[in-house]
Scaffold this active site. Sequence first.
Site, PDB file in Angstrom:
ATOM      1  CG  HIS A 371      -2.092  -1.384   1.290  1.00 52.49           C
ATOM      2  ND1 HIS A 371      -3.466  -0.407   0.876  1.00 52.49           N
ATOM      3  CD2 HIS A 371      -2.273  -2.465   1.255  1.00 52.49           C
ATOM      4  CE1 HIS A 371      -4.366  -1.055   0.825  1.00 52.49           C
ATOM      5  NE2 HIS A 371      -3.967  -2.161   1.057  1.00 52.49           N
ATOM      6  N   PRO A 372       0.275   2.087  -0.254  1.00 52.01           N
ATOM      7  CG  PRO A 372      -0.932   3.454  -2.101  1.00 52.01           C
ATOM      8  CD  PRO A 372      -0.718   2.195  -1.906  1.00 52.01           C
ATOM      9  CB  SER A 388      -4.206   4.246  -4.225  1.00 58.69           C
ATOM     10  OG  SER A 388      -4.111   2.884  -3.861  1.00 58.69           O
ATOM     11  CD  GLU A 391      -9.279   2.760  -2.792  1.00 54.74           C
ATOM     12  OE1 GLU A 391     -10.134   1.596  -2.970  1.00 54.74           O
ATOM     13  OE2 GLU A 391      -8.084   2.904  -2.584  1.00 54.74           O
ATOM     14  CD  GLN A 392      -3.304   8.426  -1.230  1.00 55.77           C
ATOM     15  OE1 GLN A 392      -3.225  10.385  -0.553  1.00 55.77           O
ATOM     16  NE2 GLN A 392      -2.805   7.321  -0.976  1.00 55.77           N
ATOM     17  CG  PHE A 423      -1.665   5.363   9.114  1.00 55.42           C
ATOM     18  CD1 PHE A 423      -2.034   5.512  10.119  1.00 55.42           C
ATOM     19  CD2 PHE A 423      -2.556   5.918   7.844  1.00 55.42           C
ATOM     20  CE1 PHE A 423      -3.032   5.266  10.481  1.00 55.42           C
ATOM     21  CE2 PHE A 423      -4.218   6.738   8.424  1.00 55.42           C
ATOM     22  CZ  PHE A 423      -4.419   6.483  10.063  1.00 55.42           C
ATOM     23  CB  ALA A 426     -11.339   2.518   4.801  1.00 55.15           C
ATOM     24  CB  VAL A 427      -9.398   7.207   2.732  1.00 56.56           C
ATOM     25  CG1 VAL A 427      -7.839   7.324   2.814  1.00 56.56           C
ATOM     26  CG2 VAL A 427      -9.877   7.182   1.293  1.00 56.56           C
TER      27      VAL A 427
END
Length: 471
Positions: A371-372, A388, A391-392, A423, A426-427
């Site tokens: 994961h980034p 990703s 999501e971000q 870290f 789930a944004v």
Amino acid sequence: MTRYVRNMRGYGPNPPKAAWPNDAKVAVQFVLNYEEGGENCVLHGDAASEAFLSDIPGAAQWPGQRHWNMESIYEYGARAGFWRLHRLFTGADIPVTIYGVATALARSPEQVAAMKSAGWEIASHGLKWVEHKDMPEDEERASIAEAIRLHTEVVGERPRGWYTGRCSENTVRLVAEEGGFDYISDTYDDDLPYWIELEDRDQLIIPYTLEANDMRFATAPGWVTGQDFYTYLKDAFDVLYAEGCDGAPKMLSIGLHCRLVGRPGKLAALKQFIDYIQSFEGVWTPRRIEIAEHWQSNHPHRRIERPSQMSKDRFVDCYGGIFEHSPWVADLAHDLELGPAHDCAAGVHNVLCRAFRRAPKDARLKVLRAHPDLAGKLAAAGRLTEESTSEQASAGLDMLTDGERTRFTQLNTDYVAKHGFPFIIAVRDHNKASIMAAFERRIGNDSETEFAEACRQVERIAEFRLQDLLP
């Protein structure tokens, strides 16, 4: 066994809106089983007398002998019970569906004429009212064909609906294979019609009932008085009517038999129930064929690609990116037991999580490390996966101030240094402020606690990603 054929999902938590005619709140459908003259009897070439669904407590078959009492009870259904029910339903202007055993219909020409005159649907109830469970497949296929032939000869048109009742594991498939039925009712698994796929045929199923059924006058646990039957039917109707008023109309099937509810002491309860439902607005009382026609027009079947039927390569191709850069999770999940219940977001999520959870810790750690960093170097370099990135962005992490970016970078650095993985959160459950608060709170956890939390967050991210792809 890695493929489970039973469908434990059905429509899931969100069944389709039935959209019954005239915005009806419930469809109440009465079936009258006409079996008298088609039951087990040595006169019919059977090995023994009938023992099922009569008012003889604990009845047993008499091998090689006629059972005079059993025969006379069945005869009551044809001679008296049928006509009492005919008067009741025609008087109430409610059409019924007959489940007609072909040999029984052939022995009851006046009753068949009355059914037709009343506009009732005459569906097929098989060739004889006997058990099919031990029939060889070829024998049952031939029996189905003969039932259709005799039914067509006696009634004047072929049946469009089918219900065996005493069926085998092959019955539904064999009836669908025949290709001429608008619906089959040899299931008891839903409150709405539904479609099944049998090779290249899409077959409509209209489930039937063994509980809202007068057969329980002849079985245990069962009805003792007509009021037992009435109370059960009324309660079932009240629940379904309320669901219909809340926007989720269903159907209530009611099963009847001439020799059972056709008795005076039982019929009074049925009449009471009919009077009760006719006091409500928005109650549709169709024949079963009309339900089939409605469903075919308003809810036609649409075939979809089903995860449980995918090859492993296709499954991994579709779901290998759900766990970040870890296609092995989907590869392992495909080897688990999959069935119709897994042809949805929750189903695929469940097997992917099972595969992830059963993997050794070092394999799960690699998933975490894949994961980034949130809003970190990969994001700045435009190297996040499409998922990703989306999501971000949904949490505003692509629109950070210089100060926010500096703070996220420092937290990322400190977190990885302490725990050995980035870290993960789930944004979609958060906004920028709550993500920052969680970051600052969780960085103080011990690594074992944080590993478990990170794994839970990975599973939550997977859940969101699957909801974008599947029902």
